[in-house]
Design a protein around this motif. Sequence first.
Motif, PDB file in Angstrom:
ATOM      1  N   UNK A 165       0.821  -1.208   0.000  1.00 21.23           N
ATOM      2  CA  UNK A 165       0.000   0.000   0.000  1.00 21.23           C
ATOM      3  C   UNK A 165       0.857   1.261   0.000  1.00 21.23           C
ATOM      4  N   UNK A 166       2.018   1.200   0.639  1.00 20.31           N
ATOM      5  CA  UNK A 166       2.886   2.370   0.790  1.00 20.31           C
ATOM      6  C   UNK A 166       3.872   2.529  -0.364  1.00 20.31           C
ATOM      7  N   UNK A 167       3.912   1.562  -1.271  1.00 26.21           N
ATOM      8  CA  UNK A 167       4.968   1.515  -2.290  1.00 26.21           C
ATOM      9  C   UNK A 167       5.010   2.768  -3.148  1.00 26.21           C
ATOM     10  N   UNK A 168       3.843   3.316  -3.521  1.00 23.35           N
ATOM     11  CA  UNK A 168       3.829   4.498  -4.383  1.00 23.35           C
ATOM     12  C   UNK A 168       4.315   5.745  -3.657  1.00 23.35           C
ATOM     13  N   UNK A 169       4.302   5.711  -2.327  1.00 23.15           N
ATOM     14  CA  UNK A 169       4.734   6.859  -1.532  1.00 23.15           C
ATOM     15  C   UNK A 169       6.163   6.695  -1.047  1.00 23.15           C
ATOM     16  N   UNK A 170       6.473   5.479  -0.607  1.00 19.96           N
ATOM     17  CA  UNK A 170       7.812   5.214  -0.080  1.00 19.96           C
ATOM     18  C   UNK A 170       8.086   3.723  -0.096  1.00 19.96           C
ATOM     19  N   UNK A 171       9.341   3.370  -0.386  1.00 17.10           N
ATOM     20  CA  UNK A 171       9.760   1.977  -0.379  1.00 17.10           C
ATOM     21  C   UNK A 171      10.206   1.592   1.028  1.00 17.10           C
ATOM     22  N   UNK A 172       9.344   0.876   1.739  1.00 13.30           N
ATOM     23  CA  UNK A 172       9.655   0.503   3.119  1.00 13.30           C
ATOM     24  C   UNK A 172      10.663  -0.637   3.207  1.00 13.30           C
ATOM     25  N   UNK A 173      11.021  -1.206   2.075  1.00 15.68           N
ATOM     26  CA  UNK A 173      12.062  -2.234   2.098  1.00 15.68           C
ATOM     27  C   UNK A 173      13.445  -1.618   2.268  1.00 15.68           C
ATOM     28  N   UNK A 174      13.512  -0.300   2.118  1.00 17.12           N
ATOM     29  CA  UNK A 174      14.787   0.400   2.264  1.00 17.12           C
ATOM     30  C   UNK A 174      14.655   1.399   3.404  1.00 17.12           C
ATOM     31  N   UNK A 175      15.191   1.043   4.566  1.00 14.75           N
ATOM     32  CA  UNK A 175      15.152   1.913   5.740  1.00 14.75           C
ATOM     33  C   UNK A 175      16.570   2.095   6.277  1.00 14.75           C
ATOM     34  N   UNK A 176      16.746   3.142   7.092  1.00 18.71           N
ATOM     35  CA  UNK A 176      18.067   3.457   7.636  1.00 18.71           C
ATOM     36  C   UNK A 176      18.177   3.007   9.091  1.00 18.71           C
TER      37      UNK A 176
END
Length: 519
Positions: free
Chosen positions: A157-168
């Motif tokens: 659901x969040x993919x179009x806003x932000x890629x949650x697979x890439x976090x810091x």
Amino acid sequence: MTAQGPILEQKSLASTQGIDADFPHSHPLEESHADGGWILVAHEKKHRIGKVAVTSLAVAGLCLMILGVAFFPATKAPIRENGQGGPSEPSLTVAVANLGTFNPLESLSGLPVEQRGPMFRPDEGPVEMRIGRDQSFYEALIARGGAHEDIMTLVRACRSFRNLKSVRTGELFLVHITPDGGLRSLGFDLDEESFVTWMRDGDTYSRRDGTYPVERCLKGVGGSIRNSLYASLQELDAPLALASKMNDILGWDIDFSRDLREGDTFRILYEEVWKEGKLLRTDAILALEIINRGKVRRAYRFISEDDRPGYYDPDGNNMQKQLMRAPLNYSRISSNFSHNRLHPVLKKWMPHLGVDYAAPLGTPVRAAGDGVVVVAGRKKGNGRYVQIRHTNREYETYYLHFSRFAKGISKGSKVTQGQIIGYVGATGYATGPHLDFRVKRSGRFVNPRKLKLPPAAPVSTDQKDRFSAMSGMYDIALDDLAEQSGPIAVAPIALFEPPAWNSVDFAAVNLPEMVRAAD
């Protein structure tokens, strides 16, 4: 006849006559038991001995009872609630009432939370989740007890806003996981003023944008030019963002890189935005004065009755032109017009044919000029964006990365300069909330900050009096500023239209007398 027959007859006769055949005579079978007949007689003998023993025990028990009564007198015992002298039992009403005080959580309080069933785990609500070293977003949520299916649904659901697979590492999220492992919501900050929350919505997640409460303070600064406007502001410890904001207002008439001379002076009234005692950003300039080569120029921010801000000179002439350089109240310029820039998301060198204005999520964006909406839609890199073809048809403007469109904005809508068309967001290829503003002239993109255009419309006749009253109060505040003073707090100015920093004093202006607070 066998030997057993006469004996039985003798036994029967003796019993009939009431004579005990066992006494005093010796029993013949005690001497002769070849046929086994003695077993019956022996059994009858044991039976009689048992009767004697029982009788003896009964007599002994009676004696003990008599002794007990004699030596242990009876005490008068109260009749118990059950009417039988037994232990007291609570009534049914009391027993049922006591059930209401039973707390299963208290009975399980000795168990660790993870060993309790879902029904008996407390719902802690949203809690902070910080990404650990070498930890993925998925691993962090699983460690918190999140369900696999919910996590994957959220990521999609969040993919179009932000890629949650890439976090810091160290990145902070606010998560709400129910006791049964359901992922109810996830939120994270976009900047110090803005945040976004993804809420469970049926079988997916929907996005909600928000801003933190802030405080606005009116400040003033006055100085003289030494080497440049930037250097002079830095010497006064004033916000450097004021330089670009001054250029937006007066840049059509003054070239700040060439026209300023040493000894020129300036005075500025502006707003600062604070949160929990921390300065977040420099907000709008409300009034300014610059004396360049002896010529005095003053400009005032004025919001028309239809809620459109603009900058005007003391006579009410518009300092803006037919296209606005900056169609929003921004914090800073985060990226300039360039034909070769390293893209912050794609990580490759490519043209950036617009100007990026960083601003809090939800900041209103206005049409740079009159025209018709050609596009109000979505594109992969642009996110939500609007394209406007302006009245003279030579110019087109583009507004990228909106969080949402303003009400009524769609393809074919007619807009006027200053009308709100959308709100700052971070959709598409964006690392944070900002507006990518682009201008196309005769089919080619040009730098919006270097346009030369005729002026826009002045203050309307019916608003002249209101503008004169407002500009007069700004004049008093500007005159009170010393020519060489660092940023100082300025008392709120009582205007007919309350700015945000003074809104409490004017909130009841339109209320009936009977419901206004007493003076």
